[in-house]
Design an enzyme around this catalytic site. Structure first.
Site, PDB file in Angstrom:
ATOM      1  N   CYS A 164      21.859  -5.826   3.972  1.00 59.85           N
ATOM      2  CA  CYS A 164      22.873  -4.856   4.374  1.00 59.85           C
ATOM      3  C   CYS A 164      24.220  -5.140   3.713  1.00 59.85           C
ATOM      4  O   CYS A 164      24.494  -6.257   3.283  1.00 59.85           O
ATOM      5  CB  CYS A 164      23.041  -4.881   5.894  1.00 59.85           C
ATOM      6  SG  CYS A 164      21.564  -4.358   6.794  1.00 59.85           S
ATOM      7  N   ASP A 216      18.611   1.091 -12.877  1.00 62.27           N
ATOM      8  CA  ASP A 216      18.446   1.599 -11.515  1.00 62.27           C
ATOM      9  C   ASP A 216      19.587   2.545 -11.153  1.00 62.27           C
ATOM     10  O   ASP A 216      20.120   2.502 -10.047  1.00 62.27           O
ATOM     11  CB  ASP A 216      18.380   0.431 -10.523  1.00 62.27           C
ATOM     12  CG  ASP A 216      17.807   0.851  -9.167  1.00 62.27           C
ATOM     13  OD1 ASP A 216      17.074   1.866  -9.121  1.00 62.27           O
ATOM     14  OD2 ASP A 216      18.098   0.185  -8.162  1.00 62.27           O
TER      15      ASP A 216
END
Length: 449
Positions: free
Chosen positions: A164, A276
């Site tokens: 996170c 990405d």
């Protein structure tokens, strides 16, 4: 050292002293030959006498020459020895300096690998100005733990593949984003190291700034500048459904993204391929300036090292040639950019679920309609419908179509994409477009979401 310093003067005085003593004997050796009191001698005797002094003088001269030769040889040998000693001394100094330099370099390398800890001090603004290429700040774990309120769930900004991202407040009210890697796998560790290595060397307005990192046992943290408007994915596909993004803001975000990619492809040596690129990795600050993030999968010179690269990426953004045979080039990033451009244009996700076991990509769905001028306005995101010049809409659609071509050689370079977008972005937002006051009010940057 003292021997080297006084060799010269000793030789100098020694040489002159010997010369002063060698000159006087010559007259005494010659005196008996010309003495007036010497008895008369026969011509034969005179002839013999004439040669004998020469023989005696020659003997003395030979003796003197031998001494001088010996002295010269001694001087030359001493000089050579001194030169050798001096050379060895210089060689020792040179290698000692290199050793110390190497030691310092190793120490810096150890710091990057987390073998030493250094608390993060100073304000964010001062860090930006003092940051040197190839360096990154190693931060204290306790400091970051406190700054994130012990990683409180309510402070989570987003969630990635390995952990996170938390909103944090450092000393002097400096707000940052802290990414915590919860996955201790080899892939996660490798991505962490790649991120630190690349972002510590890259500085560009459209690439996220890495402020620091931390390694504490198995825990790994990355600290970035805070991007108040989060990601493009959140803005487009989150609760607001793109309502904060006007046409001109979307073009600005596309232009910023292209500028970040151009830096990686054209100005980094070797070339960096992001690998990405997607809307969730395009972050937006308080003024909706876009910055590329998440460089864990990035590679350098991918076209030459494709056999050593594990197939990675996000479905919907991965170029066909990379997906099929592992071919990875800068054109792979161009394909992903084309998908992002379609997201900005249409407001749709890159892959949408059609049935329980069936998905459709935005490229497959949109391609037939993008090249039809009559249908194109009907598929544009309703949020921006009828707010743009149709010529600009057609131009952006054409750029997107070129970027997502199945054949890599048909795709443009990101530099060409960049130059095609600049005239579509208002001057106030970083482009060259002059717009009317009415359009400027439409393109005004909204308040932070």
């Amino acid at each position: 050292m003292f021997v080297l310093l006084f060799h010269g003067p000793i030789w100098f005085f020694h040489l002159h002293f010997l010369d002063a003593r060698a000159d006087p004997p010559l007259p005494s050796l010659c005196a008996p030959v010309f003495s007036p009191s010497a008895p008369p001698i026969s011509p034969i005797s005179a002839s013999m006498a004439a040669f004998s002094p020469g023989i005696q003088l020659g003997s003395e001269k030979h003796h003197m020459d031998s001494n001088k030769k010996f002295l010269i040889a001694l001087i030359v040998a001493s000089t050579a020895l001194g030169a050798i000693i001096l050379s060895l001394f210089c060689f020792w100094i040179y290698h000692r300096k290199n050793f110390l330099k190497s030691k310092n370099s190793d120490h810096s390398s150890d710091a990057v690998k987390g073998l030493s800890l250094r608390p993060f001090m100073g304000k964010y603004s001062s860090l930006r100005t003092s940051c040197k290429k190839g360096s990154v700040t190693l931060m204290d774990y306790k400091l970051l733990e406190t700054a994130t309120n012990n990683f409180r769930e309510s402070d989570i900004l987003g969630e990635g593949g390995f952990g996170c991202v938390y909103k944090a407040r450092l000393d002097d009210n400096i707000q940052v984003a802290v990414k915590r890697l919860d996955d201790g796998s080899q892939d996660a560790i490798k991505e962490f190291e790649t991120e630190v290595d690349l972002l510590s060397k890259i500085q560009h307005p459209n690439i996220i700034s890495l402020l620091g990192y931390c390694i504490n046992g198995e825990k790994r943290l990355l600290v970035y500048e805070l991007m108040q408007n989060r990601s493009l994915e959140t803005q487009l596909h989150g609760p607001s459904r793109g309502s904060a993004l006007t046409w001109h803001l979307r073009m600005k975000i596309a232009l910023d993204t292209a500028r970040g990619l151009e830096y990686l492809h054209e100005h980094c040596n070797p070339t960096v391929i992001h690998r990405d690129l997607k809307s969730s990795n395009i972050l937006l600050d308080s003024s909706f300036n876009a910055k590329l993030s998440d460089f864990g999968l990035a590679v350098t010179d991918g076209s030459q090292n494709k056999n050593n690269i594990k197939l990675s990426g996000t479905l919907g953004y991965v170029a066909p040639e990379y997906l099929l045979d592992g071919t990875l080039t800068d054109k792979s990033d161009v394909y992903a950019f084309g998908v992002v451009l379609l997201e900005l244009l249409l407001g749709r996700k890159p892959v949408e679920k059609m049935a329980p076991a069936q998905c459709q990509s935005i490229v497959t769905w949109a391609m037939p309609q993008l090249i039809d001028r009559s249908k194109l306005p009907t598929i544009v995101d309703p949020v921006i419908g009828n707010t743009m010049d149709l010529k600009h809409l057609y131009q952006v659609a054409a750029v997107a179509v070129l970027c997502v071509q199945p054949e890599p050689s048909y795709r443009p370079l990101i530099t060409d994409v960049l130059h095609s977008l600049i005239p579509l972005v208002p001057v106030e937002l970083g482009g060259t477009l002059r717009v009317t006051q009415h359009l400027l009010s439409v393109a005004t940057v909204p308040s932070n979401s």
